[in-house]
Design a protein around this motif. Sequence first.
Motif, PDB file in Angstrom:
ATOM      1  N   PHE A 198     -89.322 -60.047  10.711  1.00 50.51           N
ATOM      2  CA  PHE A 198     -89.399 -58.619  10.391  1.00 50.51           C
ATOM      3  C   PHE A 198     -89.078 -58.438   8.912  1.00 50.51           C
ATOM      4  CE2 PHE A 198     -88.331 -59.034  14.832  1.00 50.51           C
ATOM      5  CZ  PHE A 198     -89.141 -58.102  15.472  1.00 50.51           C
ATOM      6  N   ASN A 199     -90.048 -57.964   8.144  1.00 53.94           N
ATOM      7  CA  ASN A 199     -89.848 -57.699   6.720  1.00 53.94           C
ATOM      8  C   ASN A 199     -89.649 -56.208   6.499  1.00 53.94           C
ATOM      9  OD1 ASN A 199     -90.019 -60.153   5.074  1.00 53.94           O
ATOM     10  ND2 ASN A 199     -92.007 -60.410   6.062  1.00 53.94           N
ATOM     11  N   ILE A 200     -88.559 -55.861   5.810  1.00 55.99           N
ATOM     12  CA  ILE A 200     -88.253 -54.466   5.518  1.00 55.99           C
ATOM     13  C   ILE A 200     -88.151 -54.293   4.008  1.00 55.99           C
ATOM     14  CG2 ILE A 200     -86.662 -52.543   5.876  1.00 55.99           C
ATOM     15  CD1 ILE A 200     -86.160 -55.410   8.163  1.00 55.99           C
ATOM     16  N   ALA A 201     -89.053 -53.498   3.440  1.00 53.47           N
ATOM     17  CA  ALA A 201     -89.032 -53.189   2.010  1.00 53.47           C
ATOM     18  C   ALA A 201     -88.155 -51.960   1.802  1.00 53.47           C
ATOM     19  CB  ALA A 201     -90.447 -52.939   1.503  1.00 53.47           C
ATOM     20  N   VAL A 202     -87.064 -52.133   1.082  1.00 56.12           N
ATOM     21  CA  VAL A 202     -86.075 -51.070   0.898  1.00 56.12           C
ATOM     22  C   VAL A 202     -86.331 -50.329  -0.411  1.00 56.12           C
ATOM     23  CG1 VAL A 202     -83.611 -50.564   0.596  1.00 56.12           C
ATOM     24  CG2 VAL A 202     -84.347 -52.315   2.231  1.00 56.12           C
ATOM     25  N   GLU A 203     -86.331 -49.018  -0.336  1.00 55.22           N
ATOM     26  CA  GLU A 203     -86.515 -48.215  -1.544  1.00 55.22           C
ATOM     27  C   GLU A 203     -85.216 -48.249  -2.354  1.00 55.22           C
ATOM     28  OE1 GLU A 203     -87.738 -44.537   0.264  1.00 55.22           O
ATOM     29  OE2 GLU A 203     -89.861 -45.036   0.035  1.00 55.22           O
ATOM     30  N   GLY A 204     -85.166 -49.187  -3.295  1.00 56.38           N
ATOM     31  CA  GLY A 204     -83.966 -49.406  -4.095  1.00 56.38           C
ATOM     32  C   GLY A 204     -84.056 -50.746  -4.794  1.00 56.38           C
ATOM     33  N   VAL A 205     -82.910 -51.311  -5.174  1.00 54.83           N
ATOM     34  CA  VAL A 205     -82.853 -52.608  -5.835  1.00 54.83           C
ATOM     35  C   VAL A 205     -82.203 -53.610  -4.895  1.00 54.83           C
ATOM     36  CG1 VAL A 205     -82.777 -51.574  -8.129  1.00 54.83           C
ATOM     37  CG2 VAL A 205     -80.627 -52.104  -6.946  1.00 54.83           C
ATOM     38  N   PHE A 206     -82.151 -54.880  -5.327  1.00 53.33           N
ATOM     39  CA  PHE A 206     -81.589 -55.915  -4.474  1.00 53.33           C
ATOM     40  C   PHE A 206     -80.161 -55.597  -4.050  1.00 53.33           C
ATOM     41  CE2 PHE A 206     -78.810 -59.639  -4.199  1.00 53.33           C
ATOM     42  CZ  PHE A 206     -79.348 -60.252  -3.073  1.00 53.33           C
ATOM     43  N   ASP A 207     -79.360 -55.065  -4.973  1.00 54.55           N
ATOM     44  CA  ASP A 207     -77.965 -54.783  -4.637  1.00 54.55           C
ATOM     45  C   ASP A 207     -77.851 -53.794  -3.474  1.00 54.55           C
ATOM     46  OD1 ASP A 207     -76.712 -56.417  -6.657  1.00 54.55           O
ATOM     47  OD2 ASP A 207     -77.478 -54.988  -8.114  1.00 54.55           O
ATOM     48  N   THR A 305     -65.972 -62.483 -21.595  1.00 54.50           N
ATOM     49  CA  THR A 305     -64.899 -61.513 -21.867  1.00 54.50           C
ATOM     50  C   THR A 305     -63.794 -61.468 -20.817  1.00 54.50           C
ATOM     51  OG1 THR A 305     -65.956 -59.683 -20.670  1.00 54.50           O
ATOM     52  CG2 THR A 305     -66.631 -60.039 -22.973  1.00 54.50           C
ATOM     53  N   GLY A 306     -64.071 -61.938 -19.601  1.00 54.03           N
ATOM     54  CA  GLY A 306     -63.101 -61.798 -18.521  1.00 54.03           C
ATOM     55  C   GLY A 306     -63.230 -60.488 -17.767  1.00 54.03           C
ATOM     56  N   ILE A 307     -64.211 -59.679 -18.129  1.00 50.23           N
ATOM     57  CA  ILE A 307     -64.421 -58.382 -17.475  1.00 50.23           C
ATOM     58  C   ILE A 307     -65.604 -58.487 -16.510  1.00 50.23           C
ATOM     59  CG2 ILE A 307     -65.032 -55.957 -17.808  1.00 50.23           C
ATOM     60  CD1 ILE A 307     -63.713 -56.200 -20.611  1.00 50.23           C
ATOM     61  N   TYR A 308     -65.354 -58.170 -15.236  1.00 44.43           N
ATOM     62  CA  TYR A 308     -66.416 -58.143 -14.227  1.00 44.43           C
ATOM     63  C   TYR A 308     -66.755 -56.683 -13.956  1.00 44.43           C
ATOM     64  CZ  TYR A 308     -68.904 -58.940  -9.827  1.00 44.43           C
ATOM     65  OH  TYR A 308     -69.860 -58.981  -8.828  1.00 44.43           O
ATOM     66  N   ARG A 309     -67.940 -56.282 -14.391  1.00 44.51           N
ATOM     67  CA  ARG A 309     -68.354 -54.877 -14.310  1.00 44.51           C
ATOM     68  C   ARG A 309     -69.717 -54.809 -13.651  1.00 44.51           C
ATOM     69  NH1 ARG A 309     -71.452 -51.581 -17.584  1.00 44.51           N
ATOM     70  NH2 ARG A 309     -71.729 -53.291 -19.082  1.00 44.51           N
ATOM     71  N   VAL A 310     -69.734 -54.411 -12.372  1.00 47.27           N
ATOM     72  CA  VAL A 310     -71.008 -54.326 -11.674  1.00 47.27           C
ATOM     73  C   VAL A 310     -71.774 -53.110 -12.170  1.00 47.27           C
ATOM     74  CG1 VAL A 310     -70.058 -55.479  -9.649  1.00 47.27           C
ATOM     75  CG2 VAL A 310     -70.110 -52.988  -9.719  1.00 47.27           C
ATOM     76  N   ARG A 311     -73.093 -53.185 -12.067  1.00 45.17           N
ATOM     77  CA  ARG A 311     -73.951 -52.075 -12.486  1.00 45.17           C
ATOM     78  C   ARG A 311     -74.446 -51.306 -11.265  1.00 45.17           C
ATOM     79  NH1 ARG A 311     -72.008 -55.405 -16.344  1.00 45.17           N
ATOM     80  NH2 ARG A 311     -73.451 -55.865 -18.041  1.00 45.17           N
ATOM     81  N   LYS A 312     -74.697 -50.032 -11.455  1.00 47.00           N
ATOM     82  CA  LYS A 312     -75.307 -49.235 -10.407  1.00 47.00           C
ATOM     83  C   LYS A 312     -76.806 -49.532 -10.358  1.00 47.00           C
ATOM     84  CE  LYS A 312     -71.889 -45.546 -10.912  1.00 47.00           C
ATOM     85  NZ  LYS A 312     -71.646 -44.113 -11.253  1.00 47.00           N
ATOM     86  N   SER A 313     -77.450 -49.066  -9.306  1.00 38.97           N
ATOM     87  CA  SER A 313     -78.880 -49.320  -9.134  1.00 38.97           C
ATOM     88  C   SER A 313     -79.681 -48.872 -10.352  1.00 38.97           C
ATOM     89  CB  SER A 313     -79.394 -48.603  -7.884  1.00 38.97           C
ATOM     90  OG  SER A 313     -78.763 -49.091  -6.726  1.00 38.97           O
ATOM     91  N   ALA A 314     -79.350 -47.711 -10.898  1.00 47.08           N
ATOM     92  CA  ALA A 314     -80.094 -47.180 -12.041  1.00 47.08           C
ATOM     93  C   ALA A 314     -79.891 -48.010 -13.304  1.00 47.08           C
ATOM     94  CB  ALA A 314     -79.686 -45.732 -12.307  1.00 47.08           C
TER      95      ALA A 314
END
Length: 486
Positions: A198-207, A305-314
């Motif tokens: 079952f393949n589901i294409a999600v409206e968004g990004v991988f995250d 840098t030692g800073i882990y900063r995740v990004r939002k979808s946008a």
Amino acid sequence: MQYASTRGHTAAQNFSEILLGGLAPDGGLYLPTTYPQVTDVELDAWRKLSYAGLAFEVLKKFATDIPEADLRALAEQTYTSDVYKNARSDESAAQITPLRVLQDKNGHKLVLQALSNGPTLAFKDMAMQLLGNLFEYTLAKNGAELNIFGATSGDTGSAAEYAMRGKKGIRVFMLSPHKKMSAFQTAQMFSLQDPNIFNIAVEGVFDDCQDMVKAVSNDLEFKNRQKIGTVNSINWARVVAQVVYYFRGYLSATTSNEQKVSFTVPSGNFGNICAGHIARMMGLPIDKLVVATNENDVLDEFFRTGIYRVRKSAETWHTTSPSMDISKASNFERFIYDLLDRDAPRVAALFKKVETEGGFDLSGKPGSDGDEFSKIAKFGFVSGKSLHADRLQTIRQVEKEFGITIDTHTADGIKVALENLEEGVPMIVLETALPAKFNETIKEALGRDAERPAGFENIEALPQRFDVMTADVTAMKAFIAKNTGL
């Protein structure tokens, strides 16, 4: 060999138990309570082994609950030249992951390790083919079934689906970001007509896809009722299968255990290079582990840098190395667990902060969450990034100088590897895929189409079967339940 969660869940678990479970009940990732060590005597003996023989020797250190005769049979069933028939020659098919020296000037040696000779032309086949056989073996012993729920940015999905086709008692529900994979990657997945896929294409990004996998896995009642498992690199078995090719690369590139090598690994989700970290912790003589990112440089930022900063979808860029278009590296938690001396409560607190505040800071500066940045060098990690113009230039350079065509992710790896060469230490770049999977960019770089292995000539023209859905966990659970009947 027993396993514990990075967030503190300590109930004794063996390899077969965590194989089917994916995330730990507390939302953490499993790691062995201690890393098994490899001796010089073992390394010398392993130099003579086939890839299947080497895989057995590495796996038996982790899967101690599986009878050795069965484990050897699974390795021999998986790693054959018939399975890896997309190799460029009969000789390299037998080697499974052959090496090619690209440059050896003034003691600076650059080597490419081919990992893309499997059925879906990507390195994910190296682990996924084994995972499929392990799943089938374990389920058959217990008379059980498994519903695999996973996410892909391009290559994991097709590797998982091809590995699970026709496997008894297994269904695959695979999420991918809608219209954000290459045409080849999309067709490779969506053209499968097997009733258990079952393949589901999600409206968004991988995250967004990955977040839903974790949300479903953290709903323990639903997970148990629907018999949910995962093939993403949060599954420990997938990571340990990838450890094998680090040993093979090292043993093929050296003649003595006194020598060291470095590895450069294109990385978005930190699974591939996490396997290198495990190999190094086992005692493999690795000097540097070089993380190569694309424009989505969350990991590069941390290792600088030692800073882990995740990004939002946008804020997550859609790039020409799309399998690394990831801004929340799920496997990163395993490394942080080791970096923090396995302080599980602290790991849990930091990744809770990721969820609530978008990251954490280990730089040691005033107001930071810790000063572990100074310890990163002890683990051998360095990093760099590559942009679209860089990968075009690297593809052209490798074609001109060495007469081979590389894919876009491998180009990111080579670009960063060239910046980190050291005299006397061979640098092995892990190839990620064959260039045919990213033909649009190959054509932009070289003015011609990438060569395609037999059987893939017109894959984009095949009928496709998939569902488009929003990033809605409740709707996703309903879809799974409807199609499992559980």
